[in-house]
Design a protein around this motif. Structure first.
Motif, short mmCIF file in Angstrom:
data_model
loop_
_atom_site.label_atom_id
_atom_site.label_comp_id
_atom_site.label_asym_id
_atom_site.label_seq_id
_atom_site.Cartn_x
_atom_site.Cartn_y
_atom_site.Cartn_z
N GLY A 1 0.74 -1.12 0.05
CA GLY A 1 -0.08 0.16 0.01
C GLY A 1 0.87 1.28 0.05
N VAL A 2 2.21 1.25 0.08
CA VAL A 2 3.07 2.54 0.13
C VAL A 2 2.88 3.13 -1.40
N LEU A 3 2.68 2.51 -2.49
CA LEU A 3 2.63 2.82 -3.69
C LEU A 3 1.94 1.95 -4.38
N PRO A 4 0.69 2.11 -4.88
CA PRO A 4 -0.09 0.91 -5.94
C PRO A 4 0.65 1.37 -7.11
N SER A 5 0.76 0.34 -8.02
CA SER A 5 1.35 0.83 -9.37
C SER A 5 0.56 1.89 -9.99
N VAL A 6 1.40 2.70 -10.73
CA VAL A 6 0.80 3.86 -10.96
C VAL A 6 1.19 3.97 -12.75
N ARG A 7 0.38 4.16 -13.78
CA ARG A 7 0.57 4.07 -15.16
C ARG A 7 0.63 5.48 -15.81
N PHE A 8 1.41 5.82 -16.77
CA PHE A 8 1.67 6.81 -17.31
C PHE A 8 1.47 6.57 -19.02
N TYR B 1 8.82 10.01 -11.70
CA TYR B 1 8.83 9.54 -10.24
C TYR B 1 8.26 11.02 -9.36
N GLU B 2 8.65 11.93 -9.78
CA GLU B 2 8.51 13.39 -8.92
C GLU B 2 6.80 13.40 -8.96
N GLN B 3 6.14 12.98 -10.02
CA GLN B 3 4.63 13.23 -9.87
C GLN B 3 4.07 12.25 -8.78
N ILE B 4 4.58 11.16 -8.32
CA ILE B 4 4.02 10.24 -7.07
C ILE B 4 4.59 10.78 -5.84
N GLU B 5 5.41 11.63 -5.72
CA GLU B 5 5.70 11.97 -4.49
C GLU B 5 4.52 12.40 -3.72
N ALA C 1 12.32 2.25 0.18
CA ALA C 1 11.64 1.26 -0.89
C ALA C 1 12.23 1.60 -2.27
N LEU C 2 12.48 0.44 -3.02
CA LEU C 2 12.73 0.54 -4.49
C LEU C 2 11.63 0.50 -5.24
N ILE C 3 11.66 1.59 -6.05
CA ILE C 3 10.53 1.60 -7.27
C ILE C 3 11.14 1.55 -8.54
N VAL C 4 10.52 0.74 -9.15
CA VAL C 4 11.08 0.63 -10.84
C VAL C 4 10.07 1.23 -11.84
N PHE D 1 4.12 3.46 -19.64
CA PHE D 1 4.92 3.20 -18.51
C PHE D 1 4.22 2.88 -17.31
N GLU D 2 5.06 2.17 -16.60
CA GLU D 2 4.46 2.01 -14.92
C GLU D 2 5.55 2.00 -14.05
N LEU D 3 5.06 2.62 -12.96
CA LEU D 3 5.88 2.69 -11.64
C LEU D 3 5.51 1.85 -10.63
#
Length: 123
Positions: free
Chosen positions: A17-24, A118-122, A75-78, A40-42
């Protein structure tokens, strides 16, 4: 796969729950409707084997961060492109709530449009 099978699997349950997958979109715009096979997906790496595989694919030292992730320091986010190809990885500091580093293959500096994603999901 041998590098993965030789290591114990550590699931980072604290990252749920820290970060759900985010699509671009292909133009790097945040989108809930972007199809899975484009754009893309983070996403968060949720276990030690995922970290080791990503470190191998990106040719970086992320496997050395398994202990830090386990100790709830980061956390490591790809960032994945079409076809699930790994493009970049970011280290999110869980205490300071900021990006410690974001890099591409072989620790090359990340291109500005990907940094922007990456900065958009801060938060």
């Amino acid at each position: 796969e041998r590098a993965v099978s030789d290591r114990p699997l550590i699931v980072f349950s604290h990252l749920a729950g820290v970060l759900p997958s985010v699509r671009f979109t292909d133009t790097c715009q945040l989108s809930q409707e972007a199809p899975a096979d484009t754009g893309f997906e983070l996403s968060v790496l949720e276990d030690s084997h995922a970290v080791i595989r990503a470190a191998q694919e990106l040719n970086n030292c992320a496997a050395d961060y398994v202990g830090d992730v386990r100790r709830k320091r980061c956390a490591l986010i790809v960032l994945r492109g079409a076809g699930s190809k790994l493009l970049a990885m970011g280290e999110w500091d869980l205490h300071d709530r900021r990006w410690s580093q974001i890099s591409e293959h072989s620790d090359e500096p990340v291109r500005s449009e990907w940094q922007n994603m990456y900065e958009q999901i801060e938060g």
